[in-house]
Design an enzyme around this catalytic site. Structure first.
Site, short mmCIF file in Angstrom:
data_model
loop_
_atom_site.label_atom_id
_atom_site.label_comp_id
_atom_site.label_asym_id
_atom_site.label_seq_id
_atom_site.Cartn_x
_atom_site.Cartn_y
_atom_site.Cartn_z
CB ILE A 78 39.36 -32.45 -9.30
CG1 ILE A 78 40.05 -31.40 -10.11
CG2 ILE A 78 39.99 -33.00 -8.16
CD1 ILE A 78 40.42 -30.16 -9.20
N GLY A 79 38.35 -33.20 -12.60
CA GLY A 79 37.33 -32.87 -13.50
C GLY A 79 37.52 -33.07 -14.88
CG ASN A 82 33.20 -30.05 -24.27
OD1 ASN A 82 32.87 -31.29 -24.35
ND2 ASN A 82 32.38 -29.39 -24.08
N GLY A 84 39.55 -30.71 -22.05
CA GLY A 84 40.74 -31.65 -21.31
C GLY A 84 40.54 -31.78 -19.81
CG ASP A 194 31.52 -21.38 -22.00
OD1 ASP A 194 30.43 -21.68 -22.19
OD2 ASP A 194 32.33 -22.14 -21.82
P1 ATP Z 1 33.36 -27.01 -20.71
O1 ATP Z 1 34.61 -27.93 -21.23
O2 ATP Z 1 32.26 -27.43 -21.56
O3 ATP Z 1 33.72 -25.61 -20.46
P2 ATP Z 1 33.67 -27.82 -17.85
O4 ATP Z 1 33.31 -26.32 -17.32
O5 ATP Z 1 32.74 -28.81 -17.14
O6 ATP Z 1 32.92 -27.60 -19.41
P3 ATP Z 1 36.23 -27.75 -17.23
O7 ATP Z 1 36.32 -26.00 -17.10
O8 ATP Z 1 37.55 -28.53 -17.77
O9 ATP Z 1 35.09 -28.14 -17.95
O10 ATP Z 1 35.78 -28.10 -15.79
C1 ATP Z 1 35.59 -29.34 -15.50
C2 ATP Z 1 35.26 -29.61 -13.97
O11 ATP Z 1 36.40 -29.82 -13.20
C3 ATP Z 1 34.21 -28.65 -13.48
O12 ATP Z 1 33.11 -29.03 -13.41
C4 ATP Z 1 34.72 -28.95 -11.76
O13 ATP Z 1 34.25 -29.86 -11.17
C5 ATP Z 1 36.40 -28.98 -11.83
N1 ATP Z 1 37.12 -27.92 -11.90
C6 ATP Z 1 37.40 -27.05 -12.89
N2 ATP Z 1 38.17 -25.78 -12.37
C7 ATP Z 1 38.39 -26.34 -11.01
C8 ATP Z 1 38.88 -25.53 -9.97
N3 ATP Z 1 39.71 -24.33 -9.99
N4 ATP Z 1 38.80 -25.72 -8.61
C9 ATP Z 1 38.44 -27.23 -8.60
N5 ATP Z 1 37.80 -27.86 -9.47
C10 ATP Z 1 37.67 -27.34 -10.80
#
Ligand code: ATP
Ligand code: MG
Length: 358
Positions: A78-79, A82, A84, A194
């Site tokens: 779903i996302g 940086n 993973g 962050d």
């Molecule tokens: P960075 O790695 O720079 O912190 P980021 O916050 O976009 O960037 P992740 O925290 O890995 O990276 O999240 C990536 C994406 O995954 C988010 O933008 C969101 O769309 C989705 N996501 C993360 N956590 C959840 C969750 N608990 N429930 C639903 N979607 C999520």
């Protein structure tokens, strides 16, 4: 807000952090995980362990309510961040959905203690405005964290659809973020470090929750991630960039909140490169602007006085002059649209198309 801030959505009972035993060393165990103080981190998860006698290697005793990776099915990715990927997963026996976040990193031995501590802090946070961390695992260079699943994704995802968020919705979103920050700052004494739109998650119930607190601390303590971590600088406060918070550490999250709100309101990141066509030459050019130039502000011809004043209360370059989350939740901007009974649930569920109702 209620002291303790126990969320109604906490489906699993998490073990409470037990008493602190400072004499426990960190050491690797047979499974390639590690034990730190009274916390065991391995492929089966983070367990609170207890000991009977100080000074002897801790006999490991798991408490109940352990979620295991073997008990969950992967549904889809779903996302991507940086560090993973994030996957939607489902618990085999209860059918409950979770998000599984994986952070790939090489963890050197001196970092074990600190990472175990961060994971433990995350796991003990229980508040309706903060994403629940159910369980963490470390195996073969990958930290996996089982999180509460937020079915609306992040505010960043939502913003890419709606482009801008009108003030009444923004006030309702901001109120929830402030309640989450009050909990983290004033009850748990955690600085997020962050805060950005992708770390604010939303769901169909109209809830907004803060996630990834403590993850940045893990990233910062781990070698080899300096470059991938750089994207985060854009929401970073001037004093964090220069490394001089002067005893006002928590206020750096408030700066980030101000930039997030401005981006949501105007649809643009508030700092623009000197040569707009070329974009930023590099991250150092942006950092220099954040540190040297006056802070951004909300254009007063487009937004309410209250919103402009709220932004200015967040975006003070000197952290001493910045308001705390506790002060800001009482700011007039937060309550000025209360009479409209803003329905964030419908707004999030329809991808912003309820706009005409405001
Ligand atoms: P960075 O790695 O720079 O912190 P980021 O916050 O976009 O960037 P992740 O925290 O890995 O990276 O999240 C990536 C994406 O995954 C988010 O933008 C969101 O769309 C989705 N996501 C993360 N956590 C959840 C969750 N608990 N429930 C639903 N979607 C999520
Ligand atoms: Mg994130």
């Amino acid at each position: 807000m209620k002291k303790g801030c126990l969320g109604p959505n906490l489906k699993l009972t998490l073990p409470l952090p037990p008493t602190h035993h400072p004499s426990f060393p960190t050491f690797l165990n047979e499974g390639g995980g590690f034990i730190d103080e009274n916390l065991l981190v391995n492929a089966d998860g983070v367990l609170i362990v207890s000991q009977t006698e100080l000074g002897t290697p801790p006999p490991v005793k798991a408490l109940d309510n352990q979620l295991s990776l073997a008990d969950i099915d992967t549904i889809k990715v779903i996302g991507k961040g940086n560090g993973g990927i994030v996957q939607l997963v489902q618990h085999k026996w209860t059918n409950q959905f979770f998000a599984l976040k994986e952070i790939r990193m090489t963890i050197e031995e001196p970092m074990h203690k600190q990472i175990a501590r961060e994971l433990k802090i995350n796991q003990s946070a229980q508040c309706p405005y903060v994403v629940v961390y159910y369980q963490s695992f470390y195996n073969n260079g990958v930290i996996s964290i089982i999180l509460e699943y937020m079915d609306g994704g992040s505010l960043e995802d939502f913003l890419s659809i709606v482009k801008t968020i009108p003030e009444p919705y923004l006030a309702a979103i901001c109120k929830q973020v402030l309640k989450g920050l009050i909990y983290l700052h004033h009850e748990k004494h955690i600085i997020h470090r962050d805060l950005k739109p992708s770390n604010l998650l939303i769901n169909h119930r109209g809830e907004v929750k803060i996630t990834d607190f403590g993850v940045s601390a893990i990233m910062e303590t781990t070698s080899g991630l300096a470059n991938t971590f750089i994207g985060t600088y854009i929401y970073m406060s001037p004093e964090r960039i220069t490394g001089n918070p002067g005893g006002y550490n928590y206020r750096s999250d408030i700066w980030s909140l101000g930039l997030i709100l401005l981006k949501c309101a105007t649809g643009k990141f508030p700092y623009t490169p000197p040569d707009k066509k070329e974009g930023w030459e590099n991250i150092y050019q942006l950092i220099e602007v954040i540190v040297e130039k006056p802070p951004p502000s909300a254009p007063s011809d487009q937004f309410s006085l209250e919103f402009c004043s709220f932004i200015s209360a967040c975006l003070q370059k000197n952290p001493k002059d910045r308001k705390s989350a506790q002060d800001l939740v009482r700011h007039p901007f937060i309550s000025m649209y209360d009479d409209l009974d803003v329905d964030l649930s419908a707004y999030f569920s329809n991808g912003g198309s309820t706009l005409s109702t405001i």
